[in-house]
Write a protein that holds these residues in place. Structure first.
Motif, PDB file in Angstrom:
ATOM      1  N   GLU A   1      46.047  45.973  38.075  1.00 55.52           N
ATOM      2  CA  GLU A   1      46.345  45.047  36.981  1.00 55.52           C
ATOM      3  C   GLU A   1      47.850  44.823  36.930  1.00 55.52           C
ATOM      4  O   GLU A   1      48.628  45.784  36.935  1.00 55.52           O
ATOM      5  CB  GLU A   1      45.849  45.612  35.650  1.00 55.52           C
TER       6      GLU A   1
ATOM      7  N   HIS B   1      39.403  51.157  43.423  1.00 48.55           N
ATOM      8  CA  HIS B   1      39.731  50.627  42.083  1.00 48.55           C
ATOM      9  C   HIS B   1      40.604  49.400  42.240  1.00 48.55           C
ATOM     10  O   HIS B   1      41.159  49.128  43.319  1.00 48.55           O
ATOM     11  CB  HIS B   1      40.433  51.693  41.239  1.00 48.55           C
TER      12      HIS B   1
ATOM     13  N   CYS C   1      43.001  49.715  37.490  1.00 48.58           N
ATOM     14  CA  CYS C   1      41.965  49.360  36.524  1.00 48.58           C
ATOM     15  C   CYS C   1      40.614  49.427  37.203  1.00 48.58           C
ATOM     16  O   CYS C   1      40.504  49.355  38.435  1.00 48.58           O
ATOM     17  CB  CYS C   1      42.211  47.982  35.933  1.00 48.58           C
TER      18      CYS C   1
ATOM     19  N   ARG D   1      49.323  48.587  36.843  1.00 47.86           N
ATOM     20  CA  ARG D   1      48.513  49.784  36.658  1.00 47.86           C
ATOM     21  C   ARG D   1      47.198  49.607  37.403  1.00 47.86           C
ATOM     22  O   ARG D   1      46.849  48.504  37.804  1.00 47.86           O
ATOM     23  CB  ARG D   1      48.257  50.040  35.172  1.00 47.86           C
TER      24      ARG D   1
ATOM     25  N   GLN E   1      44.021  40.857  37.122  1.00 48.08           N
ATOM     26  CA  GLN E   1      43.256  42.005  37.578  1.00 48.08           C
ATOM     27  C   GLN E   1      42.557  41.611  38.870  1.00 48.08           C
ATOM     28  O   GLN E   1      41.873  40.586  38.918  1.00 48.08           O
ATOM     29  CB  GLN E   1      42.218  42.427  36.531  1.00 48.08           C
TER      30      GLN E   1
END
Length: 628
Positions: A125, A122, A139, A137, A114
């Motif tokens: 990940e 943001h 995270c 994605r 991450q």
């Protein structure tokens, strides 16, 4: 036979082989991940492990973070932000540079990363298994990076089988962690193992403060700061007083341009700086930082980057040796560091910007604790003098004696100055060894130990060890100046030799003469002694010569061979046999004279064999014994 026997390994197999070189054990993975955090500019790094690191390694930082594209690319082999071309390899300025560590770790584990830059809304990940990216994605997270490594070596059972016990692997991780923490005192570190906090290190103001955080106040209070700057090389750090020694060398930490390394040149320089100061087989504690031009050191000689190669290893050895040896020469309360300073721009440019005096933070105060030193020194031979008073007074010959003495020119290639030159400047605080002659003399006990009263308690001095150090330094100084001064005897004294040893002794006459004995052959098994070392005087010269011959050993070469180190060993024997023994009662004037000479002597806190000259009993310790 098949037509083709040479083939290309699959990428996955090649990655696992490479992982075995870079990631030897969980501690290797922890080291590489922390170094990536430091390269990213982190000010705080936290490490969490489970199961000795094989179940989980999680490293989080507040560094610069990465974009989504960079995060995905960072898991590929040889992907790095540290260098751009082959030319960059000649001057590596970062801890990582090959782009192998993260890819190697990912290829033998389940990895989850991450990461987020401060400018991004943001984070991203990325999940990978055996080096293959499984998912990406967005995270939510603070700026920085967190990497979780689970089931390390799950797909390489051979490597997994050779891991040690959980306690051993956890110990290796803690050791790697503390090495990095010691080199970066301005960064906060935290290590937890199976939910238990092992290290919680806030940012420190100095190297000594970080050393105290990691290794405790007792050892830290016995460390001396040193600093020596020579053109292109600077050695600075902390070294234990000569009264501290350890069974192993595990408290010796060496760094080159901020990188933790295991280098034989540096270790040997540190160990040799403590020669004649600590007992044989014991090791010092030291924290050494060597800073030099990056192009003068090659860090690309080992897959784990723990070994380096110096362009001029001899010069590095010399700087490290003299930086520590010169600091240990005077450990008294009013001592200062003697530093050879070169103010040329080239020397200044050679150093990393984070290692100047202010950044290193070496200027701190170390004080002696009250607990008593372990182990008293004893007479090297165990002999005692039958007459407790002795007929001859304690002989402490000044540097320019009034009696007739001459110095024999020495032609044994041992007349160079081993100390080196430079301008002396006061740079660091006092060390805890007292000025013995300024303390109140209580008296002599057991005809061998001088009792002194200090503000902190009671000090006992081994008179044989003290006189041995004084005598040894006088002899060594004379030897380096060209030869030990000899004082002629009133009448020659014949010395009988063991017929079996006589040829060996006759072959070592030049060495005996260099050590202050004026001898001539007088038949096949006899020497004629015409003079003895002036520091001892002619009294007892025959016995001293006999003792020296007996200590020569059984090797065929006698005194020959071994160079400077061998001569120092013989000087130890000469100083030991010629110094006042335990069992000799001293007059008060002799005690004061010995203490004054001792205070004028370098390395005064230990005898040449490394035993302590004094031990101390704190006042609080004495009062506790009386239940006060």
């Amino acid at each position: 036979m098949p037509e083709h026997i040479v083939h290309i390994l699959p990428e996955q197999v090649a990655s696992q082989i490479a992982a075995g070189e870079v990631v030897e054990r969980p501690a290797s993975a922890v080291k590489e991940l922390i170094e990536n955090s430091l390269d990213a500019g982190a000010r705080s790094v936290s490490v969490e492990i489970l199961g000795g690191g094989s179940a989980l390694i999680a490293v989080g930082d507040d560094g610069s973070g990465m974009t989504r594209a960079d995060a995905i690319l960072s898991l590929r082999r040889h992907a790095t932000s540290k260098i751009r071309s082959a030319a960059d390899l000649s001057a590596i300025r970062t801890l990582g540079f090959r782009g192998e560590a993260l890819a190697s770790i990912a290829s033998v584990s389940h990895l989850r990363m991450q990461t987020r830059r401060a400018a991004d809304e943001h984070g991203v990940e990325v999940a990978a298994e055996a080096g293959n990216i499984e998912d990406t994605r967005t995270c939510a997270m603070a700026a920085g990076t967190r990497i979780e490594v689970r089931q390390l070596f799950f797909n390489t059972p051979a490597r997994l089988k050779f891991l040690k016990t959980l306690a051993t692997e956890q110990g290796a991780i803690a050791e790697a962690f503390q090495r990095i923490a010691l080199a970066n005192h301005r960064i906060a570190f935290r290590l937890t193992a199976d939910g238990r906090t092992i290290f919680d290190l806030p940012r420190a103001n100095s190297v000594l403060e970080r050393f105290r955080q990691v290794l405790g106040p007792r050892i830290a209070s016995r460390m001396l700061a040193f600093d020596l700057d020579r053109p292109g090389v600077r050695a600075q750090g902390l070294a234990a007083t000569s009264q501290e020694s350890f069974a192993t060398g595990r408290i010796i930490f060496t760094f080159v341009n901020g990188r933790s390394v295991r280098d034989r040149v540096l270790i040997r320089a540190i160990e040799q700086a403590y020669q004649t100061l600590i007992p044989r087989g014991r090791h010092p504690a030291a924290l050494l930082f060597v800073n030099m031009r990056h192009e003068d050191v090659d860090v690309n000689v080992h897959p784990m980057k723990t070994e380096v190669r110096f362009r001029n290893g001899g010069a590095v050895f010399d700087v490290v040796y003299h930086a520590i040896r010169d600091r240990l020469a005077d450990q008294t309360e009013n001592a200062s560091v003697a530093t050879s300073v070169d103010t040329s721009a080239a020397a200044s440019d050679a150093l990393a910007p984070s290692t100047d005096d202010a950044a290193m933070g070496l200027i701190t105060t170390a004080s002696m604790g009250e607990d008593a030193r372990a182990g008293q020194s004893a007479d090297a031979t165990g002999d005692s003098v039958p007459n407790p008073r002795g007929d001859a007074p304690l002989r402490l010959v000044p540097d320019a004696p009034n009696q007739a003495a001459f110095q024999r020119p020495l032609s044994l290639a041992y007349d160079r100055d081993a100390r080196g030159g430079g301008a002396a400047v006061a740079a660091h605080p006092p060390a805890p060894i007292p000025m013995y002659s300024r303390l109140r003399v209580i008296g002599q006990i057991f005809a061998g130990y001088i009792a002194l009263e200090t503000e902190e308690g009671l000090l006992l001095i081994d008179q044989h060890a003290a006189h041995e150090r004084v005598t040894f330094e006088k002899l060594r100084r004379e030897l380096r100046d060209g030869g030990i001064r000899t004082q002629a005897m009133l009448a020659p004294v014949p010395v009988e030799l063991n017929p079996a040893r006589a040829p060996q002794v006759h072959g070592a006459l030049s060495e005996l003469r260099a050590m202050g004995f004026e001898v001539e052959p007088f038949g096949p098994t006899t020497l004629l002694l015409k003079g003895a070392p002036a520091v001892f005087g002619p009294e007892g010269g025959a016995k001293l010569l006999t003792d020296m011959i007996e200590s020569m050993g059984d090797n065929e070469s006698g005194f020959r061979g071994g160079g400077e180190a061998a001569f120092e060993n013989w000087l130890k024997q000469l100083a030991c046999h010629g110094s006042v023994r335990v069992g000799r009662v001293l007059e008060l004037a002799e005690i004061h004279s010995l203490l004054a000479e001792l205070d004028r002597t370098e390395f005064k806190s230990n005898c040449p064999h490394g035993r302590p000259v004094h031990i101390q009993f704190g006042r609080g310790q004495i009062e506790r014994m009386f239940r006060r």
